[in-house]
Every structure is written in structure tokens, then in C-alpha cells.
Design an enzyme around this catalytic site. Structure first.
Site, PDB file in Angstrom:
ATOM      1  N   ARG A  15       0.844  -1.194   0.000  1.00 19.80           N
ATOM      2  CA  ARG A  15       0.000   0.000   0.000  1.00 19.80           C
ATOM      3  C   ARG A  15       0.881   1.246   0.000  1.00 19.80           C
ATOM      4  O   ARG A  15       2.081   1.182   0.266  1.00 19.80           O
ATOM      5  CB  ARG A  15      -0.915  -0.003   1.226  1.00 19.80           C
ATOM      6  CG  ARG A  15      -2.021  -1.037   1.172  1.00 19.80           C
ATOM      7  CD  ARG A  15      -2.827  -1.089   2.454  1.00 19.80           C
ATOM      8  NE  ARG A  15      -2.058  -1.646   3.571  1.00 19.80           N
ATOM      9  CZ  ARG A  15      -2.536  -1.781   4.807  1.00 19.80           C
ATOM     10  NH1 ARG A  15      -3.766  -1.400   5.087  1.00 19.80           N
ATOM     11  NH2 ARG A  15      -1.774  -2.297   5.757  1.00 19.80           N
ATOM     12  N   LYS A  73       1.495   2.164   7.289  1.00 22.69           N
ATOM     13  CA  LYS A  73       1.840   1.407   8.485  1.00 22.69           C
ATOM     14  C   LYS A  73       2.801   2.189   9.374  1.00 22.69           C
ATOM     15  O   LYS A  73       3.408   3.180   8.962  1.00 22.69           O
ATOM     16  CB  LYS A  73       2.467   0.063   8.100  1.00 22.69           C
ATOM     17  CG  LYS A  73       1.488  -0.892   7.439  1.00 22.69           C
ATOM     18  CD  LYS A  73       0.296  -1.216   8.325  1.00 22.69           C
ATOM     19  CE  LYS A  73       0.668  -2.028   9.547  1.00 22.69           C
ATOM     20  NZ  LYS A  73      -0.513  -2.333  10.409  1.00 22.69           N
ATOM     21  N   TYR A  92      -1.226   4.783  10.477  1.00 28.83           N
ATOM     22  CA  TYR A  92      -1.596   3.848  11.533  1.00 28.83           C
ATOM     23  C   TYR A  92      -0.374   3.675  12.440  1.00 28.83           C
ATOM     24  O   TYR A  92       0.720   3.384  11.966  1.00 28.83           O
ATOM     25  CB  TYR A  92      -1.978   2.483  10.959  1.00 28.83           C
ATOM     26  CG  TYR A  92      -3.288   2.462  10.217  1.00 28.83           C
ATOM     27  CD1 TYR A  92      -4.493   2.705  10.874  1.00 28.83           C
ATOM     28  CD2 TYR A  92      -3.333   2.180   8.851  1.00 28.83           C
ATOM     29  CE1 TYR A  92      -5.700   2.689  10.194  1.00 28.83           C
ATOM     30  CE2 TYR A  92      -4.541   2.150   8.159  1.00 28.83           C
ATOM     31  CZ  TYR A  92      -5.720   2.408   8.837  1.00 28.83           C
ATOM     32  OH  TYR A  92      -6.913   2.382   8.162  1.00 28.83           O
ATOM     33  N   HIS A  94      -0.761   2.266  16.171  1.00 31.42           N
ATOM     34  CA  HIS A  94      -0.978   1.124  17.081  1.00 31.42           C
ATOM     35  C   HIS A  94       0.062   1.103  18.200  1.00 31.42           C
ATOM     36  O   HIS A  94       0.730   0.092  18.448  1.00 31.42           O
ATOM     37  CB  HIS A  94      -0.961  -0.187  16.297  1.00 31.42           C
ATOM     38  CG  HIS A  94      -2.044  -0.284  15.266  1.00 31.42           C
ATOM     39  ND1 HIS A  94      -3.374  -0.382  15.601  1.00 31.42           N
ATOM     40  CD2 HIS A  94      -1.981  -0.282  13.907  1.00 31.42           C
ATOM     41  CE1 HIS A  94      -4.096  -0.445  14.491  1.00 31.42           C
ATOM     42  NE2 HIS A  94      -3.283  -0.379  13.453  1.00 31.42           N
ATOM     43  N   GLU A 116      -6.018   5.123  13.537  1.00 27.13           N
ATOM     44  CA  GLU A 116      -6.916   4.194  14.223  1.00 27.13           C
ATOM     45  C   GLU A 116      -7.609   4.789  15.443  1.00 27.13           C
ATOM     46  O   GLU A 116      -8.545   4.182  15.982  1.00 27.13           O
ATOM     47  CB  GLU A 116      -6.174   2.914  14.633  1.00 27.13           C
ATOM     48  CG  GLU A 116      -5.210   3.040  15.795  1.00 27.13           C
ATOM     49  CD  GLU A 116      -3.830   3.534  15.397  1.00 27.13           C
ATOM     50  OE1 GLU A 116      -2.951   3.586  16.274  1.00 27.13           O
ATOM     51  OE2 GLU A 116      -3.629   3.870  14.205  1.00 27.13           O
ATOM     52  N   VAL A 237     -12.283  -7.829  17.796  1.00 26.73           N
ATOM     53  CA  VAL A 237     -12.544  -6.862  18.864  1.00 26.73           C
ATOM     54  C   VAL A 237     -11.449  -5.808  18.868  1.00 26.73           C
ATOM     55  O   VAL A 237     -10.262  -6.131  18.867  1.00 26.73           O
ATOM     56  CB  VAL A 237     -12.604  -7.561  20.240  1.00 26.73           C
ATOM     57  CG1 VAL A 237     -12.740  -6.530  21.355  1.00 26.73           C
ATOM     58  CG2 VAL A 237     -13.761  -8.553  20.277  1.00 26.73           C
ATOM     59  N   PRO A 266      -7.020  -8.144  15.383  1.00 24.69           N
ATOM     60  CA  PRO A 266      -6.375  -7.053  16.133  1.00 24.69           C
ATOM     61  C   PRO A 266      -5.000  -7.415  16.698  1.00 24.69           C
ATOM     62  O   PRO A 266      -4.626  -6.937  17.772  1.00 24.69           O
ATOM     63  CB  PRO A 266      -7.386  -6.755  17.241  1.00 24.69           C
ATOM     64  CG  PRO A 266      -8.038  -8.063  17.505  1.00 24.69           C
ATOM     65  CD  PRO A 266      -8.125  -8.746  16.154  1.00 24.69           C
ATOM     66  N   ILE A 267      -4.230  -8.229  15.990  1.00 15.51           N
ATOM     67  CA  ILE A 267      -2.916  -8.637  16.485  1.00 15.51           C
ATOM     68  C   ILE A 267      -1.988  -7.438  16.637  1.00 15.51           C
ATOM     69  O   ILE A 267      -1.096  -7.434  17.491  1.00 15.51           O
ATOM     70  CB  ILE A 267      -2.281  -9.711  15.567  1.00 15.51           C
ATOM     71  CG1 ILE A 267      -0.987 -10.274  16.176  1.00 15.51           C
ATOM     72  CG2 ILE A 267      -2.045  -9.164  14.163  1.00 15.51           C
ATOM     73  CD1 ILE A 267      -1.181 -11.019  17.474  1.00 15.51           C
ATOM     74  N   ASP A 268      -2.199  -6.385  15.817  1.00 13.13           N
ATOM     75  CA  ASP A 268      -1.345  -5.204  15.971  1.00 13.13           C
ATOM     76  C   ASP A 268      -1.660  -4.433  17.246  1.00 13.13           C
ATOM     77  O   ASP A 268      -0.938  -3.504  17.615  1.00 13.13           O
ATOM     78  CB  ASP A 268      -1.407  -4.287  14.743  1.00 13.13           C
ATOM     79  CG  ASP A 268      -2.815  -4.046  14.248  1.00 13.13           C
ATOM     80  OD1 ASP A 268      -3.777  -4.353  14.989  1.00 13.13           O
ATOM     81  OD2 ASP A 268      -2.973  -3.551  13.112  1.00 13.13           O
ATOM     82  N   ALA A 298      -0.396  -8.914  10.630  1.00 16.15           N
ATOM     83  CA  ALA A 298      -0.761  -7.605  11.186  1.00 16.15           C
ATOM     84  C   ALA A 298      -1.266  -6.619  10.139  1.00 16.15           C
ATOM     85  O   ALA A 298      -1.864  -5.607  10.489  1.00 16.15           O
ATOM     86  CB  ALA A 298       0.433  -7.005  11.927  1.00 16.15           C
TER      87      ALA A 298
END
Length: 366
Positions: A15, A73, A92, A94, A116, A237, A266-268, A298
């Protein structure tokens, strides 16, 4: 303002933070844009597409030598050396699951604006929404793939066939990610259960699917039953800015039948499964724990970069222009969505959710 668009360097991340259309809008607003050569190729945009809109091409260092950086990212450690005081990094982030990046942003007094955590005027997360749609829909696609025996799965076809049981899909979370996962799973003909703590949201989802899914209130007992009986479990979630809650225990995973698949979206943010020990990559997307295939990539939308880039940049460009036009303080004063995106500023951690997750001091943005 001088704006930089570097190439993403995360594994298999194709991306790009700005399309040629985004560049045209920024330049029309009076700003200059430096795009790293080759940054858009993976999303179908050539260097000449950017220069045709007025962008300058440069190296990674030249793209990072700007007042505002637009990415997709989070910056990786090899990019921390580009950080400088007062720089705005719009991407993003995180941070709740990344102490190292948080420390680097704070030490260099970088303003981190996280897609996010940006809350829309009427609620919701407008910059997370398009990627949540894609991640939710893709989760069923990849889950079905790894359920095939050739990929280590139990050999289940989710829609089944005449006279044979359909595959069982459990989705934990009925927000944007979970709803889109359910759309694809129902469309494929799977037997779908979706859990959420919000009864009103479950009623909405139930009505939309016209009783084609099973809805359950999310609590430990219901999660245990739904997970242990599933062929494919989707973790969907998200708590904006905070670490994801560990809702699925290791014992629940142990009690699933071998060859089952989990997709921890949601592993990140740390993931919702106790057995999600680390984020994986598109090159090496799964690992097996207690006989269960764990897909913990992720950046799931990175697998479809053209769709993802076009969807993301259409949502991010307006706020980018506002920040560039007004500067971060005035933009935050005028627009609460920008305000809620500011996670770090002037060496201070300005997101309470991140501060609580990392056990660091919180300082409100002023």
C-alpha cells in the site's frame, strides 16, 4: 507545508499513503509533495503518475525530509533515524502494542497522528473503517484457505455440500470487522455465530442477516462454547488506542479440534487470543499452537493493495489537507477528529488509552 510520502518497508506491504489524486489535492491546496520513487508501484501507481500531478520524486531520505509524513503502516526501527522535532507522522501507529516506537516518537518530539484513534463527528472510526471492512472480509477468505488439508487444516469446506454439515464460523466482535466477516461467511453458506457485549448491536446484526446467523452475548461461557465448537474463529474486537483484551484462553484453544483455524485481526493491538504470541507476515502467515492454525498477519489489507490504498486514501486525504493548511494545533482545535488522532506531541503521550496500556505518563494535548 512540505509533505513526504515514503515507500512502505514492512514485509509484503504494497500500500502507499497517497495516490496521485491525493497528491493533486495537496498541491492544489498550496503544498509541496515528495514521493519516494517506486512508492506506489505495488498499488498500481507509477512514478510518472505522481510527477504528472506535480510531485517530486526522491529517495527515502528525501521523502522523510518533510514537515509531515503520510504513510500507511507504523514506522519501523530502521526509519526512526529520520525522526526530527516537530515532524508530523500521519499513519496507523498502534502504539499500545509498540513501546519501542512510542519511545522513539517521544524522544524525538514527533507528533504522531494515528488513523486508528481518529473519531468521526458522529462517532465511529472513519480512517479505520475501510481497512476494517477489508480485513473482515478477507478473514473468511484466508480462513477457508487454511482449513484445506493441503494447508494443514481439517479439510472442511465452509459451505458444505448436500447432505453434509456446513463449516462452523465463530466471530468475536460485531463491529465493522466482525460484521464484514459475517457477510462473507454467510454468503459462502457457513454456519455463523457472532458474539458481542452490546445487545443492541447484536439485534441490529440479527435483523440485517434475517436470522441467518446465531447471535450471542459475549461472556466467558458463551465464548468458550462457541470457540471450542468452531472450525474457524475470527477475532474482531478493537478498543481504540488500547491493547486488545485477551478473550480466548489457551484452554479454549486446546479444546478445539485439531486442524481448526483462528484469524486474530487485532494482532497489531496485541490480539484477543492468549495463544497469539506474535504477529506474522504475508510471507510466513501462520503457525500452529495446540494443533490449531494461527493466522496473525498484522497488515491483512496489504494483500490487496490496490483496493486498500484507494479506500484508505479517500478517507485520509481531507484530514491531511486540513492539517497541512492549518498546522496541527489549529486543525486539532477546529476538528475533533484530528484532535482524537494525536497520540504524541512535543515529547508527551497524549492518548490516555495508549498511556494506560503502556503504563506511561499521560499529558492531554494542549
Amino acid at each position: 507545508m512540505k509533505i513526504g510520502v515514503p515507500k512502505e518497508i514492512k514485509d509484503q506491504e504494497e500500500r502507499v499513503g497517497a495516490t496521485p489524486s491525493t497528491v493533486a489535492s495537496l498541491i492544489h491546496a498550496g503544498h509541496t509533495v515528495v514521493v519516494e520513487a517506486g512508492a506506489g508501484v505495488g498499488s498500481g501507481y507509477l512514478d510518472e503518475d505522481y510527477t504528472a500531478q506535480g510531485a517530486t520524486l526522491g529517495s527515502a531520505a528525501e521523502a522523510w525530509d518533510a514537515e509531515m509524513i503520510i504513510k500507511v503502516k507504523e514506522p519501523l526501527p530502521s526509519e526512526y533515524g529520520f525522526f526530527k522535532k516537530g515532524m508530523i507522522v500521519y499513519t496507523y501507529l498502534h502504539l499500545a502494542a509498540d513501546r519501542e516506537l512510542t519511545d522513539a516518537l517521544l524522544a524525538n518530539e514527533v507528533t504522531g497522528v494515528a488513523y486508528e484513534t481518529m473519531v468521526g463527528r458522529t462517532g465511529g472510526l472513519p480512517l479505520l473503517f475501510p481497512m476494517s471492512e477489508i480485513a473482515g472480509r478477507m478473514s473468511i477468505q484466508v480462513g477457508a484457505h487454511f482449513l484445506e488439508s493441503a494447508h494443514g487444516g481439517k479439510g472442511i469446506l465452509l459451505p458444505g455440500v448436500t447432505g453434509v454439515h456446513r463449516g462452523k464460523v465463530t466471530i468475536i466482535g460485531a463491529g465493522t470487522v466482525g460484521f464484514n466477516a459475517a457477510k462473507v461467511a454467510v454468503g459462502m453458506g457457513a454456519q455463523v455465530t457472532i458474539l458481542d457485549i452490546n445487545a443492541q448491536r447484536l439485534a441490529e446484526v440479527d435483523n440485517i442477516f434475517n436470522d441467518k446467523i446465531q447471535t450471542l452475548i459475549s461472556n466467558p461461557h458463551n465464548i468458550k462454547t462457541a470457540v471450542e465448537g468452531a472450525d474457524l474463529v475470527i477475532g474482531a474486537v478493537l478498543i481504540p488506542g488500547a491493547s486488545a483484551p485477551k478473550l480466548v484462553t489457551e484452554d479454549m484453544i486446546k479444546n478445539m479440534a485439531d486442524g481448526g483455524v483462528i484469524v486474530d485481526i487485532p494482532i497489531d493491538q496485541g490480539g484477543i487470543f492468549e495463544t497469539s504470541t506474535h504477529a506474522t507476515t504475508h510471507d510466513d502467515p501462520v503457525y500452529v499452537s495446540h494443533g490449531i492454525i494461527h493466522y496473525t498477519v498484522a497488515n491483512i489489507p496489504g494483500a490487496v493493495p490496490k483496493t486498500s490504498t484507494d479506500a484508505l486514501t479517500s478517507a485520509t486525504v481531507g484530514y491531511a489537507i486540513e492539517i497541512a493548511n492549518k498546522g496541527i494545533k489549529a486543525a486539532a482545535d477546529d476538528n475533533n477528529t484530528v484532535f482524537t488522532g494525536i497520540n504524541t506531541f512535543a515529547g508527551q503521550l497524549t492518548s490516555k488509552a495508549v498511556a494506560d496500556s503502556l503504563d506511561l505518563p499521560f499529558a492531554p494535548f494542549q
